[in-house]
Design a protein around this motif. Sequence first.
Motif, mmCIF file in Angstrom:
data_model
loop_
_atom_site.group_PDB
_atom_site.id
_atom_site.type_symbol
_atom_site.label_atom_id
_atom_site.label_comp_id
_atom_site.label_asym_id
_atom_site.label_seq_id
_atom_site.Cartn_x
_atom_site.Cartn_y
_atom_site.Cartn_z
ATOM 1 N N ILE A 119 3.099 -56.411 -5.847
ATOM 2 C CA ILE A 119 1.841 -55.773 -6.253
ATOM 3 C C ILE A 119 2.013 -55.184 -7.658
ATOM 4 O O ILE A 119 3.010 -54.516 -7.942
ATOM 5 C CB ILE A 119 1.454 -54.667 -5.244
ATOM 6 C CG1 ILE A 119 1.178 -55.279 -3.869
ATOM 7 C CG2 ILE A 119 0.240 -53.887 -5.743
ATOM 8 C CD1 ILE A 119 1.013 -54.255 -2.748
ATOM 9 N N GLY A 120 1.046 -55.467 -8.514
ATOM 10 C CA GLY A 120 1.098 -54.928 -9.878
ATOM 11 C C GLY A 120 2.167 -55.587 -10.731
ATOM 12 O O GLY A 120 2.556 -55.055 -11.770
ATOM 13 N N PHE A 160 -6.163 -61.921 -1.481
ATOM 14 C CA PHE A 160 -6.646 -60.549 -1.676
ATOM 15 C C PHE A 160 -6.315 -60.207 -3.123
ATOM 16 O O PHE A 160 -5.143 -60.064 -3.493
ATOM 17 C CB PHE A 160 -5.942 -59.619 -0.694
ATOM 18 C CG PHE A 160 -6.582 -58.258 -0.574
ATOM 19 C CD1 PHE A 160 -7.890 -58.030 -0.958
ATOM 20 C CD2 PHE A 160 -5.863 -57.205 -0.031
ATOM 21 C CE1 PHE A 160 -8.479 -56.775 -0.822
ATOM 22 C CE2 PHE A 160 -6.436 -55.943 0.118
ATOM 23 C CZ PHE A 160 -7.749 -55.731 -0.292
ATOM 24 N N GLY A 195 -6.527 -58.321 -6.938
ATOM 25 C CA GLY A 195 -6.604 -57.045 -7.638
ATOM 26 C C GLY A 195 -6.987 -57.303 -9.083
ATOM 27 O O GLY A 195 -8.081 -57.800 -9.382
ATOM 28 N N ARG A 196 -6.038 -57.026 -9.988
ATOM 29 C CA ARG A 196 -6.321 -57.130 -11.433
ATOM 30 C C ARG A 196 -6.873 -58.478 -11.860
ATOM 31 O O ARG A 196 -7.689 -58.561 -12.774
ATOM 32 C CB ARG A 196 -5.008 -56.909 -12.221
ATOM 33 C CG ARG A 196 -4.476 -55.508 -12.201
ATOM 34 C CD ARG A 196 -3.006 -55.521 -12.560
ATOM 35 N NE ARG A 196 -2.270 -56.250 -11.524
ATOM 36 C CZ ARG A 196 -1.173 -56.969 -11.734
ATOM 37 N NH1 ARG A 196 -0.662 -57.050 -12.952
ATOM 38 N NH2 ARG A 196 -0.581 -57.598 -10.744
ATOM 39 N N HIS A 256 -2.634 -49.952 2.573
ATOM 40 C CA HIS A 256 -2.191 -50.516 1.298
ATOM 41 C C HIS A 256 -0.914 -49.817 0.816
ATOM 42 O O HIS A 256 -0.727 -48.611 1.013
ATOM 43 C CB HIS A 256 -3.284 -50.393 0.237
ATOM 44 C CG HIS A 256 -2.977 -51.201 -0.978
ATOM 45 N ND1 HIS A 256 -2.168 -50.724 -1.984
ATOM 46 C CD2 HIS A 256 -3.294 -52.461 -1.308
ATOM 47 C CE1 HIS A 256 -2.041 -51.666 -2.903
ATOM 48 N NE2 HIS A 256 -2.727 -52.741 -2.526
ATOM 49 N N LYS A 290 -9.836 -51.122 -6.490
ATOM 50 C CA LYS A 290 -8.945 -49.954 -6.614
ATOM 51 C C LYS A 290 -9.678 -48.859 -7.399
ATOM 52 O O LYS A 290 -10.826 -48.553 -7.082
ATOM 53 C CB LYS A 290 -7.609 -50.361 -7.238
ATOM 54 C CG LYS A 290 -6.910 -51.471 -6.436
ATOM 55 C CD LYS A 290 -5.459 -51.644 -6.798
ATOM 56 C CE LYS A 290 -4.848 -52.818 -6.033
ATOM 57 N NZ LYS A 290 -3.420 -52.954 -6.211
ATOM 58 N N GLU A 346 0.916 -58.493 1.777
ATOM 59 C CA GLU A 346 1.115 -58.000 0.420
ATOM 60 C C GLU A 346 2.542 -57.486 0.284
ATOM 61 O O GLU A 346 2.792 -56.298 0.564
ATOM 62 C CB GLU A 346 0.134 -56.857 0.119
ATOM 63 C CG GLU A 346 -1.315 -57.269 0.183
ATOM 64 C CD GLU A 346 -2.160 -56.539 -0.854
ATOM 65 O OE1 GLU A 346 -3.058 -57.177 -1.396
ATOM 66 O OE2 GLU A 346 -1.902 -55.367 -1.144
ATOM 67 N N GLY A 353 -1.071 -59.670 -4.011
ATOM 68 C CA GLY A 353 0.096 -59.251 -4.803
ATOM 69 C C GLY A 353 0.148 -60.121 -6.038
ATOM 70 O O GLY A 353 0.757 -61.192 -6.020
ATOM 71 N N SER A 354 -0.570 -59.687 -7.110
ATOM 72 C CA SER A 354 -0.613 -60.434 -8.361
ATOM 73 C C SER A 354 -1.154 -61.850 -8.182
ATOM 74 O O SER A 354 -0.753 -62.784 -8.890
ATOM 75 C CB SER A 354 0.773 -60.443 -9.027
ATOM 76 O OG SER A 354 1.241 -59.104 -9.141
ATOM 77 N N ALA A 355 -2.057 -61.997 -7.206
ATOM 78 C CA ALA A 355 -2.698 -63.301 -6.979
ATOM 79 C C ALA A 355 -3.780 -63.511 -8.027
ATOM 80 O O ALA A 355 -4.436 -62.562 -8.455
ATOM 81 C CB ALA A 355 -3.305 -63.339 -5.581
HETATM 82 O O1 LIG Z 1 -2.815 -54.751 -4.195
HETATM 83 C C1 LIG Z 1 -3.470 -55.750 -4.426
HETATM 84 C C2 LIG Z 1 -4.693 -56.065 -3.668
HETATM 85 O O2 LIG Z 1 -4.874 -55.129 -2.687
HETATM 86 C C3 LIG Z 1 -3.091 -56.669 -5.479
HETATM 87 O O3 LIG Z 1 -3.187 -56.047 -6.701
HETATM 88 P P1 LIG Z 1 -2.696 -56.834 -7.992
HETATM 89 O O4 LIG Z 1 -3.167 -58.259 -7.812
HETATM 90 O O5 LIG Z 1 -3.374 -56.155 -9.116
HETATM 91 O O6 LIG Z 1 -1.216 -56.790 -8.011
#
Ligand SMILES: O=C(CO)COP(=O)(O)O
Length: 260
Positions: A176-177, A231, A233-234, A104, A15, A171, A213-215
């Motif tokens: 997400i987030g 997939f 993210g953080r 996204h 991101k 997702e 999604g917060s995976a």
């Molecule tokens: O949107 C995401 C991956 O594309 C997931 O992001 P987060 O895991 O930070 O919620």
Amino acid sequence: MPSRQAPVLLGVSLKMYFGHHQTLNWTRKVAAVADRHPAVTSGAAKLFVLPPFPAIVPVAGLLSGSGVDFGAQDVATEDSGPYTGEVGGPYLKEIGCRYAEVGHAERRRLYGEGDTVVAAKTAAALRNGLTPVLCVGELDPVAPDEAARRTVAEAERLLRGREGAVVLAYEPQWAIGAPEPASAEHITTVCRALRDWLGARPHHAGSTVIYGGSAGPGLLSRLGPAVGGLFLGRFAHDPDAVASILDEIRLGAAPETAVA
Ligand SMILES: O=C(CO)COP(=O)(O)O
């Protein structure tokens, strides 16, 4: 539908969290993890990274020989011309991208992208030989069966008239987030429905369904084999977390078959 053991696909979108040097340092660490981790060297897992546009070329150099693929977080609907600020599919292909993310939830919510744009970006990726990482998922929390119905319908709309392998990233927008991902039952129900839908479409042979999604670490082991990967993210910002998910894969979290 031929059945085979597919590698677990682990994608990371950076991101807009990191600066340039931080992006390169993170990439170096993840490349080092991939170089030596048995889940990667055995072929049980496959990693891809989506850095910000200006980092793609140096990231390509850092990942060279590591087996880690890379791509872009977006792609223009058009291939070239007067589109200020956009980056087209031919450009991404030329610099070695394998993937282009489209649809996204953040692009939908913050930049007003709707189905027409997302379908056009998916088409742009496919016609340029890039695998779209096509994000789909319901806006608000609903029961798993209803989420599956909505998400399959969304995939159907966005992929109508297209052919080629895709990565469908399930997702759910509400996850997400968030502090926690969707429940294992929810994820499995929707991913299975997406797999079944893709599996009945030979023109999308070779496609994969992953969850985002917060995976993070600990999730894949709870999902069972219907989910083709994650997939991230953080929760991939710490390279040790990526290593820990690879440990789970080595210990047996593997998708049952590719959608082929
Ligand atoms: O949107 C995401 C991956 O594309 C997931 O992001 P987060 O895991 O930070 O919620």
